[in-house]
Design a protein around this motif. Structure first.
Motif: not given
Length: 146
Positions: A132, A33, A3, A40, A30
């Motif tokens: 995500e 993200r 990442v 990502i 999370e």
């Protein structure tokens, strides 16, 4: 987990927002993200702008979620070694049959556990959660594991 961390403003803002609600490192991760989802996903997209993905059938995902147990060290995915090996083999088979490198797509709760489980045996697979994935990104399903 490959990442990029160049966008420190987004990362730090996401940590601050999530830390106000929880101290669980997995939940904070999370949240970061999810905020960085577009960045990502970009590394896994095909030339056509699609995200090739291996996903789980709802029954299998529910079974995996129910396998998460709380311990003194935090939540852990408690699978029998044979179950974990069988799941890794099925994912490897799906990877072998794919034209582009797919990601493993799952719920945010399950994502960190699956990444920890498969990081050594399937080092090239990205494990992403539904939170995500940007809404406009088209997902190309490679396989659904049941």
């Amino acid at each position: 987990e490959r990442v990029p961390v160049r966008d420190l403003v987004t990362i730090l803002e996401s940590i601050a927002d999530a830390a106000a609600a929880t101290k669980d490192p997995d939940a904070i991760t999370e949240a970061v993200r999810a905020a960085m989802g577009r960045t990502i996903c970009r590394q896994y997209q095909t030339d056509r702008g699609e995200l090739p993905a291996i996903s789980f059938a709802p029954a299998l995902e529910a079974k995996l979620l129910s396998s998460i147990v709380r311990t003194d060290q935090g939540p852990v995915l408690a699978l029998e070694p044979s179950q974990a090996q069988q799941l890794a083999s099925r994912i490897a088979d799906a990877l072998a049959g794919a034209l582009a490198q797919p990601v493993l797509l799952c719920t945010p709760t399950l994502r960190p556990h699956l990444w920890r489980l498969f990081a050594r045996v399937l080092p090239h697979i990205g494990v992403l959660s539904h939170s995500e994935i940007p809404p406009q990104l088209r997902i190309a399903t490679v396989a659904v594991l049941d």
